[in-house]
Design a protein around this motif. Structure first.
Motif, PDB file in Angstrom:
ATOM      1  N   LYS A 150       0.805  -1.227   0.000  1.00 19.67           N
ATOM      2  CA  LYS A 150       0.000   0.000   0.000  1.00 19.67           C
ATOM      3  C   LYS A 150       0.835   1.274   0.000  1.00 19.67           C
ATOM      4  CE  LYS A 150      -4.147  -2.050   1.474  1.00 19.67           C
ATOM      5  NZ  LYS A 150      -4.546  -2.666   0.239  1.00 19.67           N
ATOM      6  N   SER A 151       2.035   1.213   0.531  1.00 20.15           N
ATOM      7  CA  SER A 151       2.878   2.397   0.653  1.00 20.15           C
ATOM      8  C   SER A 151       3.311   2.914  -0.718  1.00 20.15           C
ATOM      9  CB  SER A 151       4.127   2.060   1.481  1.00 20.15           C
ATOM     10  OG  SER A 151       5.031   3.149   1.456  1.00 20.15           O
ATOM     11  N   ASP A 152       3.372   4.238  -0.850  1.00 14.52           N
ATOM     12  CA  ASP A 152       3.892   4.829  -2.075  1.00 14.52           C
ATOM     13  C   ASP A 152       5.410   4.689  -2.167  1.00 14.52           C
ATOM     14  OD1 ASP A 152       1.417   5.585  -3.043  1.00 14.52           O
ATOM     15  OD2 ASP A 152       1.492   7.554  -2.070  1.00 14.52           O
ATOM     16  N   LYS A 153       6.038   4.359  -1.051  1.00 14.51           N
ATOM     17  CA  LYS A 153       7.488   4.142  -1.011  1.00 14.51           C
ATOM     18  C   LYS A 153       7.751   2.790  -0.344  1.00 14.51           C
ATOM     19  CE  LYS A 153       7.848   8.972  -0.139  1.00 14.51           C
ATOM     20  NZ  LYS A 153       8.193   9.946   0.871  1.00 14.51           N
ATOM     21  N   PRO A 154       7.503   1.705  -1.076  1.00 15.97           N
ATOM     22  CA  PRO A 154       7.621   0.384  -0.461  1.00 15.97           C
ATOM     23  C   PRO A 154       9.056  -0.085  -0.218  1.00 15.97           C
ATOM     24  CG  PRO A 154       7.018   0.171  -2.763  1.00 15.97           C
ATOM     25  CD  PRO A 154       6.988   1.635  -2.429  1.00 15.97           C
ATOM     26  N   VAL A 155      10.042   0.557  -0.832  1.00 16.21           N
ATOM     27  CA  VAL A 155      11.429   0.141  -0.615  1.00 16.21           C
ATOM     28  C   VAL A 155      12.268   1.322  -0.144  1.00 16.21           C
ATOM     29  CG1 VAL A 155      11.406  -1.782  -2.248  1.00 16.21           C
ATOM     30  CG2 VAL A 155      12.001   0.483  -3.062  1.00 16.21           C
ATOM     31  N   TRP A 156      13.286   0.996   0.668  1.00 25.21           N
ATOM     32  CA  TRP A 156      14.242   2.002   1.126  1.00 25.21           C
ATOM     33  C   TRP A 156      15.356   2.091   0.113  1.00 25.21           C
ATOM     34  CZ3 TRP A 156      13.272  -1.177   5.880  1.00 25.21           C
ATOM     35  CH2 TRP A 156      12.324  -0.558   6.693  1.00 25.21           C
ATOM     36  N   LEU A 157      15.611   3.293  -0.382  1.00 27.49           N
ATOM     37  CA  LEU A 157      16.619   3.495  -1.420  1.00 27.49           C
ATOM     38  C   LEU A 157      17.855   4.179  -0.849  1.00 27.49           C
ATOM     39  CD1 LEU A 157      14.200   4.787  -4.205  1.00 27.49           C
ATOM     40  CD2 LEU A 157      15.186   2.493  -3.996  1.00 27.49           C
ATOM     41  N   VAL A 158      18.989   3.868  -1.456  1.00 26.41           N
ATOM     42  CA  VAL A 158      20.269   4.462  -1.093  1.00 26.41           C
ATOM     43  C   VAL A 158      20.784   5.242  -2.293  1.00 26.41           C
ATOM     44  CG1 VAL A 158      22.645   3.992  -0.381  1.00 26.41           C
ATOM     45  CG2 VAL A 158      20.781   2.591   0.516  1.00 26.41           C
ATOM     46  N   PHE A 159      21.287   6.431  -2.035  1.00 25.80           N
ATOM     47  CA  PHE A 159      21.828   7.334  -3.053  1.00 25.80           C
ATOM     48  C   PHE A 159      23.345   7.252  -2.977  1.00 25.80           C
ATOM     49  CE2 PHE A 159      21.289  12.061  -4.554  1.00 25.80           C
ATOM     50  CZ  PHE A 159      22.256  11.883  -5.527  1.00 25.80           C
ATOM     51  N   HIS A 160      23.942   6.418  -3.836  1.00 22.87           N
ATOM     52  CA  HIS A 160      25.400   6.358  -3.914  1.00 22.87           C
ATOM     53  C   HIS A 160      25.896   7.498  -4.788  1.00 22.87           C
ATOM     54  CE1 HIS A 160      26.396   1.933  -2.770  1.00 22.87           C
ATOM     55  NE2 HIS A 160      25.539   2.489  -1.931  1.00 22.87           N
ATOM     56  N   GLY A 161      27.085   7.989  -4.493  1.00 25.12           N
ATOM     57  CA  GLY A 161      27.678   9.034  -5.319  1.00 25.12           C
ATOM     58  C   GLY A 161      26.950  10.361  -5.205  1.00 25.12           C
ATOM     59  N   GLY A 162      26.591  10.747  -3.998  1.00 25.72           N
ATOM     60  CA  GLY A 162      25.822  11.978  -3.813  1.00 25.72           C
ATOM     61  C   GLY A 162      26.647  13.239  -3.668  1.00 25.72           C
ATOM     62  N   SER A 163      27.970  13.115  -3.519  1.00 27.11           N
ATOM     63  CA  SER A 163      28.807  14.309  -3.354  1.00 27.11           C
ATOM     64  C   SER A 163      28.662  15.224  -4.559  1.00 27.11           C
ATOM     65  CB  SER A 163      30.278  13.914  -3.175  1.00 27.11           C
ATOM     66  OG  SER A 163      30.470  13.270  -1.946  1.00 27.11           O
ATOM     67  N   GLY A 164      28.482  16.494  -4.278  1.00 30.24           N
ATOM     68  CA  GLY A 164      28.346  17.482  -5.346  1.00 30.24           C
ATOM     69  C   GLY A 164      26.931  17.648  -5.864  1.00 30.24           C
ATOM     70  N   SER A 165      25.971  16.954  -5.266  1.00 25.23           N
ATOM     71  CA  SER A 165      24.592  17.062  -5.738  1.00 25.23           C
ATOM     72  C   SER A 165      23.974  18.382  -5.295  1.00 25.23           C
ATOM     73  CB  SER A 165      23.749  15.907  -5.187  1.00 25.23           C
ATOM     74  OG  SER A 165      24.229  14.685  -5.668  1.00 25.23           O
ATOM     75  N   LEU A 166      23.047  18.868  -6.089  1.00 26.71           N
ATOM     76  CA  LEU A 166      22.314  20.079  -5.745  1.00 26.71           C
ATOM     77  C   LEU A 166      21.331  19.790  -4.617  1.00 26.71           C
ATOM     78  CD1 LEU A 166      21.478  21.193  -9.398  1.00 26.71           C
ATOM     79  CD2 LEU A 166      23.200  22.210  -7.887  1.00 26.71           C
ATOM     80  N   ALA A 167      21.035  20.784  -3.814  1.00 31.46           N
ATOM     81  CA  ALA A 167      20.088  20.622  -2.705  1.00 31.46           C
ATOM     82  C   ALA A 167      18.722  20.152  -3.209  1.00 31.46           C
ATOM     83  CB  ALA A 167      19.953  21.930  -1.927  1.00 31.46           C
ATOM     84  N   THR A 168      18.292  20.651  -4.347  1.00 36.52           N
ATOM     85  CA  THR A 168      16.996  20.231  -4.902  1.00 36.52           C
ATOM     86  C   THR A 168      17.022  18.762  -5.313  1.00 36.52           C
ATOM     87  OG1 THR A 168      17.674  21.057  -7.076  1.00 36.52           O
ATOM     88  CG2 THR A 168      16.337  22.531  -5.711  1.00 36.52           C
TER      89      THR A 168
END
Length: 131
Positions: free
Chosen positions: A57-75
């Motif tokens: 039922k959840s709109d976010k059924p899985v927990w995701l990991v963001f690899h390589g996030g250095s330098g990403s924009l705040a948005t």
């Protein structure tokens, strides 16, 4: 892609969460903000696919990991979190922030960090309290 319970010394903790580190244009290393073109909508589509296939039922059924996030924009970070990212790897950003603090301290106290005694205030002045 990494699936499963990933943990270890990298972040100093073990996780008991089943996570998915999906690729969506992210890259390990660091780049000037805006130079890496992320397809963040893929994260939303991944969530929708899992929801459809599992009947969760959840709109976010899985927990995701963001690899390589250095330098990403705040948005980009905000959008990633809105699509279910619960962990983000920013090791390079952290290393540089730490180094910048040390470097700035050293530069501001350079005259007091050369010897135990002797500084810009006088050759016989101790340096311990100046730090």
């Amino acid at each position: 892609m990494e699936l499963g319970i990933t943990g270890g010394e990298e972040d100093g903790s073990m996780s008991d969460l089943f996570t998915i580190a999906a690729a969506f244009g992210n890259l390990h290393d660091v780049y000037k903000p805006g130079n890496v073109k992320l397809s963040l909508i893929l994260l939303k589509k991944h969530q929708e696919y899992v929801k459809e296939k599992t009947g969760m039922k959840s709109d976010k059924p899985v927990w995701l990991v963001f690899h390589g996030g250095s330098g990403s924009l705040a948005t980009e970070i905000s959008d990633a979190v809105s699509y279910g990212v619960v962990k983000m790897n920013v090791d390079t950003d952290t290393q540089w922030a730490y180094w910048e603090g040390i470097r700035n301290f050293f530069e501001s106290k350079k005259g007091y960090l050369q010897t135990q005694v002797g500084n810009p205030e006088g050759l016989d002045k101790p340096n311990k309290k100046a730090l």
